[in-house]
Design a protein around this motif. Structure first.
Motif, PDB file in Angstrom:
ATOM      1  N   ILE A 128       7.735  64.446  19.000  1.00 27.30           N
ATOM      2  CA  ILE A 128       7.049  64.796  17.775  1.00 27.30           C
ATOM      3  C   ILE A 128       5.621  65.109  17.979  1.00 27.30           C
ATOM      4  CG2 ILE A 128       6.660  63.777  15.539  1.00 27.30           C
ATOM      5  CD1 ILE A 128       9.438  64.574  15.897  1.00 27.30           C
ATOM      6  N   HIS A 129       4.787  64.419  18.592  1.00 27.44           N
ATOM      7  CA  HIS A 129       3.327  64.609  18.516  1.00 27.44           C
ATOM      8  C   HIS A 129       2.770  65.376  19.317  1.00 27.44           C
ATOM      9  CE1 HIS A 129       3.884  61.072  15.962  1.00 27.44           C
ATOM     10  NE2 HIS A 129       2.968  61.599  15.115  1.00 27.44           N
ATOM     11  N   LEU A 181      16.256  54.895  23.675  1.00 30.39           N
ATOM     12  CA  LEU A 181      14.561  55.106  23.650  1.00 30.39           C
ATOM     13  C   LEU A 181      14.178  55.821  22.437  1.00 30.39           C
ATOM     14  CD1 LEU A 181      13.322  54.517  27.154  1.00 30.39           C
ATOM     15  CD2 LEU A 181      13.351  52.846  25.416  1.00 30.39           C
ATOM     16  N   ALA A 182      14.585  56.928  22.381  1.00 26.96           N
ATOM     17  CA  ALA A 182      13.967  57.844  21.443  1.00 26.96           C
ATOM     18  C   ALA A 182      14.259  57.222  19.994  1.00 26.96           C
ATOM     19  CB  ALA A 182      14.864  59.162  21.515  1.00 26.96           C
ATOM     20  N   ASN A 183      15.484  56.558  19.677  1.00 25.16           N
ATOM     21  CA  ASN A 183      15.831  56.134  18.174  1.00 25.16           C
ATOM     22  C   ASN A 183      15.448  54.805  17.953  1.00 25.16           C
ATOM     23  OD1 ASN A 183      16.926  58.662  17.917  1.00 25.16           O
ATOM     24  ND2 ASN A 183      18.890  58.128  18.565  1.00 25.16           N
ATOM     25  N   ILE A 184      14.937  53.990  19.261  1.00 24.31           N
ATOM     26  CA  ILE A 184      14.442  52.777  18.493  1.00 24.31           C
ATOM     27  C   ILE A 184      13.069  52.898  17.964  1.00 24.31           C
ATOM     28  CG2 ILE A 184      13.589  50.568  19.501  1.00 24.31           C
ATOM     29  CD1 ILE A 184      15.516  50.777  22.017  1.00 24.31           C
ATOM     30  N   ILE A 185      12.788  52.233  16.919  1.00 25.83           N
ATOM     31  CA  ILE A 185      11.652  52.398  16.029  1.00 25.83           C
ATOM     32  C   ILE A 185      10.602  51.207  16.889  1.00 25.83           C
ATOM     33  CG2 ILE A 185      10.423  51.650  13.958  1.00 25.83           C
ATOM     34  CD1 ILE A 185      12.987  52.154  12.484  1.00 25.83           C
ATOM     35  N   HIS A 186       9.578  52.015  17.245  1.00 31.73           N
ATOM     36  CA  HIS A 186       8.520  51.575  17.941  1.00 31.73           C
ATOM     37  C   HIS A 186       7.211  51.443  17.128  1.00 31.73           C
ATOM     38  CE1 HIS A 186      10.664  52.616  21.542  1.00 31.73           C
ATOM     39  NE2 HIS A 186       9.864  52.530  22.279  1.00 31.73           N
ATOM     40  N   VAL A 187       6.641  50.279  17.373  1.00 33.17           N
ATOM     41  CA  VAL A 187       5.503  49.909  16.358  1.00 33.17           C
ATOM     42  C   VAL A 187       4.408  50.815  16.413  1.00 33.17           C
ATOM     43  CG1 VAL A 187       3.846  48.186  15.747  1.00 33.17           C
ATOM     44  CG2 VAL A 187       6.030  47.586  16.281  1.00 33.17           C
ATOM     45  N   HIS A 188       3.982  51.211  15.441  1.00 26.71           N
ATOM     46  CA  HIS A 188       2.503  51.957  15.244  1.00 26.71           C
ATOM     47  C   HIS A 188       1.520  51.083  14.785  1.00 26.71           C
ATOM     48  CE1 HIS A 188       0.002  55.723  14.699  1.00 26.71           C
ATOM     49  NE2 HIS A 188      -0.172  55.309  13.421  1.00 26.71           N
ATOM     50  N   PRO A 189       0.322  51.321  15.380  1.00 25.59           N
ATOM     51  CA  PRO A 189      -0.016  52.128  16.219  1.00 25.59           C
ATOM     52  C   PRO A 189       0.008  51.220  17.686  1.00 25.59           C
ATOM     53  CG  PRO A 189      -2.051  51.309  15.182  1.00 25.59           C
ATOM     54  CD  PRO A 189      -0.961  50.936  14.439  1.00 25.59           C
ATOM     55  N   ALA A 191       4.293  55.837  23.343  1.00 28.95           N
ATOM     56  CA  ALA A 191       4.598  56.857  24.437  1.00 28.95           C
ATOM     57  C   ALA A 191       5.714  56.706  25.106  1.00 28.95           C
ATOM     58  CB  ALA A 191       3.289  56.855  25.455  1.00 28.95           C
ATOM     59  N   THR A 192       6.457  55.566  25.280  1.00 32.70           N
ATOM     60  CA  THR A 192       7.702  55.348  25.714  1.00 32.70           C
ATOM     61  C   THR A 192       8.590  56.232  24.783  1.00 32.70           C
ATOM     62  OG1 THR A 192       6.940  53.415  26.585  1.00 32.70           O
ATOM     63  CG2 THR A 192       9.255  53.822  26.610  1.00 32.70           C
ATOM     64  N   MET A 193       8.749  56.077  23.741  1.00 33.21           N
ATOM     65  CA  MET A 193       9.719  56.497  22.689  1.00 33.21           C
ATOM     66  C   MET A 193       9.500  58.284  22.922  1.00 33.21           C
ATOM     67  SD  MET A 193       9.693  56.227  18.432  1.00 33.21           S
ATOM     68  CE  MET A 193       7.902  56.850  18.516  1.00 33.21           C
ATOM     69  N   GLU A 194       8.126  58.580  22.651  1.00 35.31           N
ATOM     70  CA  GLU A 194       8.022  60.074  22.683  1.00 35.31           C
ATOM     71  C   GLU A 194       8.212  60.670  23.885  1.00 35.31           C
ATOM     72  OE1 GLU A 194       6.873  61.859  20.315  1.00 35.31           O
ATOM     73  OE2 GLU A 194       5.625  61.002  18.919  1.00 35.31           O
ATOM     74  N   ALA A 195       7.977  60.066  25.145  1.00 31.78           N
ATOM     75  CA  ALA A 195       8.406  60.492  26.476  1.00 31.78           C
ATOM     76  C   ALA A 195      10.050  60.630  26.508  1.00 31.78           C
ATOM     77  CB  ALA A 195       8.094  59.317  27.619  1.00 31.78           C
ATOM     78  N   ALA A 196      10.834  59.807  25.857  1.00 33.52           N
ATOM     79  CA  ALA A 196      12.145  59.860  25.759  1.00 33.52           C
ATOM     80  C   ALA A 196      12.497  61.220  24.991  1.00 33.52           C
ATOM     81  CB  ALA A 196      12.992  58.763  25.163  1.00 33.52           C
ATOM     82  N   PHE A 245      -0.214  59.027  31.197  1.00 32.82           N
ATOM     83  CA  PHE A 245       1.124  59.588  30.557  1.00 32.82           C
ATOM     84  C   PHE A 245       2.247  58.482  30.968  1.00 32.82           C
ATOM     85  CE2 PHE A 245       0.902  61.641  34.670  1.00 32.82           C
ATOM     86  CZ  PHE A 245       2.040  61.505  35.174  1.00 32.82           C
ATOM     87  N   VAL A 246       3.310  58.774  30.192  1.00 32.60           N
ATOM     88  CA  VAL A 246       4.568  58.089  30.508  1.00 32.60           C
ATOM     89  C   VAL A 246       5.568  58.939  31.073  1.00 32.60           C
ATOM     90  CG1 VAL A 246       6.332  56.660  29.603  1.00 32.60           C
ATOM     91  CG2 VAL A 246       4.137  56.112  28.883  1.00 32.60           C
ATOM     92  N   ARG A 247       6.251  58.932  32.179  1.00 29.96           N
ATOM     93  CA  ARG A 247       7.402  59.708  32.479  1.00 29.96           C
ATOM     94  C   ARG A 247       8.810  59.176  32.467  1.00 29.96           C
ATOM     95  NH1 ARG A 247       6.094  61.867  38.136  1.00 29.96           N
ATOM     96  NH2 ARG A 247       7.380  60.076  38.663  1.00 29.96           N
ATOM     97  N   VAL A 248       9.862  59.794  31.850  1.00 29.93           N
ATOM     98  CA  VAL A 248      11.193  59.523  31.736  1.00 29.93           C
ATOM     99  C   VAL A 248      11.915  60.398  32.688  1.00 29.93           C
ATOM    100  CG1 VAL A 248      13.081  58.764  30.361  1.00 29.93           C
ATOM    101  CG2 VAL A 248      10.694  58.313  29.632  1.00 29.93           C
ATOM    102  N   THR A 249      12.662  59.604  33.460  1.00 35.29           N
ATOM    103  CA  THR A 249      13.887  60.488  34.267  1.00 35.29           C
ATOM    104  C   THR A 249      15.154  60.084  33.997  1.00 35.29           C
ATOM    105  OG1 THR A 249      12.069  60.619  36.224  1.00 35.29           O
ATOM    106  CG2 THR A 249      14.373  61.280  36.869  1.00 35.29           C
TER     107      THR A 249
END
Length: 472
Positions: A470-471, A444-452, A457-462, A402-406
């Motif tokens: 979302i997922h 981090l949440a709003n930066i468009i990350h490339v899929h796939p 996981a960094t974006m989703e962790a934020a 997992f990725v964890r954001v603090t």
């Protein structure tokens, strides 16, 4: 025949701190000399980071191939187990080291850095003599950069011998040990121990604390502990190594230790690998003649890596933790620029740490516990790789990663990003960039990350930290 030379900058040690300092000084037009007794590249390139990662890669490839033997995994069936030739593995690893070391030598030459082969012996802070194959060379320098690195800690109760080895010898074994006993379950011990388990050795860890890789918290190391358990790797916690008997030749060695209850135990291994840390190289080059202040076993420096002696600088492992190649390189580049007249200071927001275990570990910035200890109120969120499409297509989603954001609770500024999972080392630079540039959760949440990609996981962790992943 002896000769004398002078220079603006003398760098002692051609590891990742020293050679970077010398190259940058050369780029800036400074008359630079670098002294190194061995190959260019230092511990990291020659007997540490690079060769260990080569061995880890080969071990992982070997394990992956054999995973296709009994069943048609992924629709691929291998009719018989792969055969291991440790000698050829070591030769391949050495070829990579030689290629990179030669590349460093070429870069030094390209930037007009004079390379002197030998070990410097200082008579005072700015003057040394180097015994080279062609005779003694006396060097007088305006500035001296000490980049002598570190070496494996040898315990008086566990002296190195034929079958009691350090990480250096572990990377040179041309025969696979049937049983490898590893003293110390820190990052060096775990990386090498896991590699040897993948190659087919029985591996046992004797660890002095109650946890593996104490640099990382238990939530992060749980997937690594699970892998060890699933692969029959025994870890004895809260144990204290007492002594060792080397039986010589191919008879292996016997380690005596006390368990968590204080009861004396013994364990026999073909090799006993001692990985109980590293200590700065401060002896053997006349440091006592340079009038420097010390900070315990390390050379004391300020935020510009200045020592107590004017125009003498120290960088990398010799100045203490974290003993990481990328820290040394950053300090070396900075010192060269300061000497040239630029204004610099070593004050990074974070220094990333990576452990190439199975799965990999990444730590950048503060953990939730460390933030709490500093009185910082936080928001914490994490996102599992099991919900990342790219991870699943790489068979990397089922290891508990997992990725964890603090982040700070009040303003959402990110103060730590940690991860465990396959290939997460490649995400460490994104983590460091985000914290160094003062990113907030919303960034981090709003930066468009490339899929796939795993980076999703960094974006989703934020997003999870903000309460709307979302997922999951």
């Amino acid at each position: 025949m002896s000769k004398s030379i002078s220079c603006q900058v003398l760098v002692v040690g051609a590891g990742p701190g020293g050679y970077v300092a010398a190259i940058r000084a050369g780029q800036l037009g400074l008359n630079t000399v670098i002294v190194e007794a061995e190959r260019a590249g230092g511990t990291c390139l020659v007997r540490g980071c690079i060769p260990s990662k080569a061995m880890i890669h080969a071990a992982t490839r070997f394990e992956e191939i054999n995973s296709h033997v009994d069943e048609a995994k992924l629709g691929i069936h291998v009719p018989q187990p792969a055969q291991l030739n440790m000698g050829k593995l070591v030769d391949w690893k050495d070829a990579i080291v030689s290629r990179l070391s030669g590349g460093v030598e070429a870069l030094l030459k390209k930037n007009k850095v004079t390379r002197i082969n030998g070990w410097a012996q200082f008579s005072d802070a700015k003057n040394c003599t180097v015994d080279t194959p062609d005779g003694a060379v006396s060097i007088a320098a305006e500035h001296v950069i000490l980049a002598t690195g570190s070496r494996a800690t040898e315990l008086s109760s566990l002296p190195f011998s034929e079958n009691v080895i350090s990480s250096t010898e572990a990377l040179e074994l041309r025969e696979l040990p049937n049983h490898l006993v590893v003293v110390g379950a820190g990052y060096i011990g775990l990386e090498l121990g896991i590699a040897y388990r993948k190659l087919g050795s029985k591996v046992t860890f004797i660890e002095g604390t109650d946890a593996i890789v104490p640099l990382f918290d238990q939530e992060l190391t749980a997937p690594v502990a699970k892998w060890l358990s699933q692969h029959d790797v025994e870890v004895t916690y809260s144990a204290r190594a007492q002594s060792v008997t080397d039986h010589g030749n191919s008879e292996g060695a016997t380690l005596t230790y006390t368990d968590k209850n204080g009861i004396e135990q013994t364990i026999h291994g073909d090799k006993i690998l001692v990985t109980t840390g590293r200590k700065p190289n401060t002896h053997g080059f006349g440091l006592e003649n340079m009038c420097l202040d010390m900070d315990g076993p390390c050379v004391k420096v300020d935020k510009q890596c200045r020592t107590a002696m004017k125009n003498v600088w120290a960088i990398g492992d010799i100045v203490g933790e974290p003993m990481l190649a990328h820290k040394a390189s950053a300090q070396g580049e900075m010192v060269a620029e300061i000497i040239s007249g630029l204004k610099r200071e070593f004050n990074p927001a974070v220094i990333p740490a990576v452990c190439f275990t199975e799965p990999e570990l990444v730590g950048v910035g503060l953990t939730p516990a460390l933030a709490q200890a500093q009185g910082i109120e936080t928001k914490v969120g994490k996102f599992p790789f099991a919900a990342i499409g790219k991870a699943l297509t790489m068979e990397a989603g089922q290891d508990g990663g997992f990725v964890r954001v603090t982040a700070r609770k009040d303003n959402h500024v990110i103060i730590g990003i940690h991860a465990v999972g396959a290939h997460v080392a490649e995400l460490s630079n994104q983590f460091a960039t985000a914290i160094e540039m003062g990113a907030r959760l919303e960034d981090l949440a709003n930066i468009i990350h490339v899929h796939p990609t795993l980076g999703e996981a960094t974006m989703e962790a934020a997003m999870a930290t903000l309460g709307h992943a979302i997922h999951i």
